[in-house]
Write an enzyme that holds these catalytic residues in place. Structure first.
Site, PDB file in Angstrom:
ATOM      1  N   SER A 121       0.843  -1.198   0.000  1.00 45.76           N
ATOM      2  CA  SER A 121       0.000   0.000   0.000  1.00 45.76           C
ATOM      3  C   SER A 121       0.887   1.261   0.000  1.00 45.76           C
ATOM      4  O   SER A 121       1.692   1.442  -0.909  1.00 45.76           O
ATOM      5  CB  SER A 121      -0.951  -0.052   1.203  1.00 45.76           C
ATOM      6  N   ASP A 262      -9.237  -5.399  -5.039  1.00 42.61           N
ATOM      7  CA  ASP A 262      -8.353  -4.443  -4.374  1.00 42.61           C
ATOM      8  C   ASP A 262      -8.815  -3.007  -4.604  1.00 42.61           C
ATOM      9  O   ASP A 262      -9.221  -2.631  -5.710  1.00 42.61           O
ATOM     10  CB  ASP A 262      -6.940  -4.617  -4.946  1.00 42.61           C
ATOM     11  N   HIS A 289      -7.418  -5.827  -0.627  1.00 42.49           N
ATOM     12  CA  HIS A 289      -6.179  -5.108  -0.337  1.00 42.49           C
ATOM     13  C   HIS A 289      -5.249  -5.871   0.598  1.00 42.49           C
ATOM     14  O   HIS A 289      -4.103  -5.481   0.782  1.00 42.49           O
ATOM     15  CB  HIS A 289      -6.536  -3.750   0.280  1.00 42.49           C
TER      16      HIS A 289
END
Length: 315
Positions: A121, A262, A289
């Protein structure tokens, strides 16, 4: 029962822009001194989530004997916090986080030995910057659900939001109009998005994953300053970032990861794939995610085999 060698410690850090004494807390799984394997440094998300939710990566040590280094970035977890710097764009910069990583690498003596990076991320953004800047000692990089473009990330999240139930969208749109992102109604509606596109595991989440969400709640100073009030309301200084523009400079083998559901959609990771010379892109079909939790076994196989390979499986 096998005992996994684990070391924790704190590293003094001179943070740019402050005279406040700082420290970076870290955890090493495995022995970086005696191992003949290149260690993997992990970069967590947020900013401000802390290392906790990345703990499934311990599997990389248990399965491949690659030492894994976790740490809490400045501003969260067990490292030094700066709640007084909320909204300070001159403090919460890329340079701050990259200087902290440099300090960790040098203190642990990894510059000459070399290391791998896995950033997830926001950590994937940092990993991308490290690769484009040709960070000394970097051997391979994994960009896991890290966008190459924040404008394209926003474009992707708008598509995801448009597919939510109408009553949920109305609550989120009303919160945008009012600038109120703390009401119970907003949190419930945002939870629908999170359950679809951030983590699709059943509640309650594993303790380590919950701990990272708690880190963000306890001290959101870096998160709000850099990103904004939520995963899909981007008001922080990163909103115009276009990391892919330097992607052609990456010289190391790169693994790009995201997932079918995601929040970091294909549209915002594809520029990494298009511009990085030696890269492999894997999309997890049953995850959002948090693929390292949602498809843990396959995730570790993909990551472990990439790190253990000689590079012939990249473009």
């Amino acid at each position: 029962m096998t005992v996994i060698p684990t070391t924790t410690g704190e590293i003094p850090f001179k943070a740019p822009g402050t005279d406040k004494p700082c420290k970076t807390w870290y955890k090493i799984v495995g022995d970086i001194e005696s191992s003949d394997k290149t260690p993997l440094i992990t970069l967590h998300g947020g900013p401000g989530a802390g290392y906790n939710y990345l703990t499934p990566l311990i599997d990389i040590y248990t399965q491949y004997k690659i030492p894994v280094i976790f740490y809490d970035q400045i501003g969260c977890g067990q490292s030094t916090h700066f709640p007084e710097r909320m909204g300070d764009n001159d403090f919460w910069t890329f340079d701050l986080f990259l200087s902290e990583l440099d300090n960790l690498i040098d203190t642990l003596g990894l510059r000459e030995k070399g290391f791998y990076l896995l950033g997830q991320s926001w950590g994937g953004v940092l990993a991308g910057i490290c690769a484009t800047s040709r960070l000394k000692g970097l051997k391979k990089v994994i960009i896991a659900s890290g966008p190459a473009s924040l404008p394209l990330y926003v474009k992707g999240t708008k598509r995801l939001l448009s597919r939510l139930p109408e009553e949920v969208r109305k609550v989120l749109e009303e919160a945008d109009r009012k600038g109120d992102y703390e009401s119970p109604e907003y949190e419930k509606a945002a939870g629908v998005y999170y359950d679809r596109h951030v983590c699709r595991l059943e509640h309650p989440y594993p303790e380590d994953l919950q701990a990272s969400f708690e880190n963000l709640k306890a001290d959101p100073s870096s998160y709000i300053t850099v990103q904004g009030p939520s995963e899909f309301v981007i008001t922080g200084w990163i909103k115009d970032w276009e990391g892919w523009q330097d992607a052609h400079k990456v010289e190391v083998d790169t693994l790009l990861l995201n997932a079918k559901y995601d929040e970091v959609t294909d549209i915002c990771v594809e520029p990494w794939f298009r511009h990085i010379p030696r890269i492999k892109w894997v999309t997890f079909e049953n995850s959002s995610h948090m693929a390292h939790w949602e498809e843990r076994e396959r995730y570790m196989q993909v990551v472990g085999e990439f790190l253990a390979s000689s590079g012939q499986n990249v473009r």
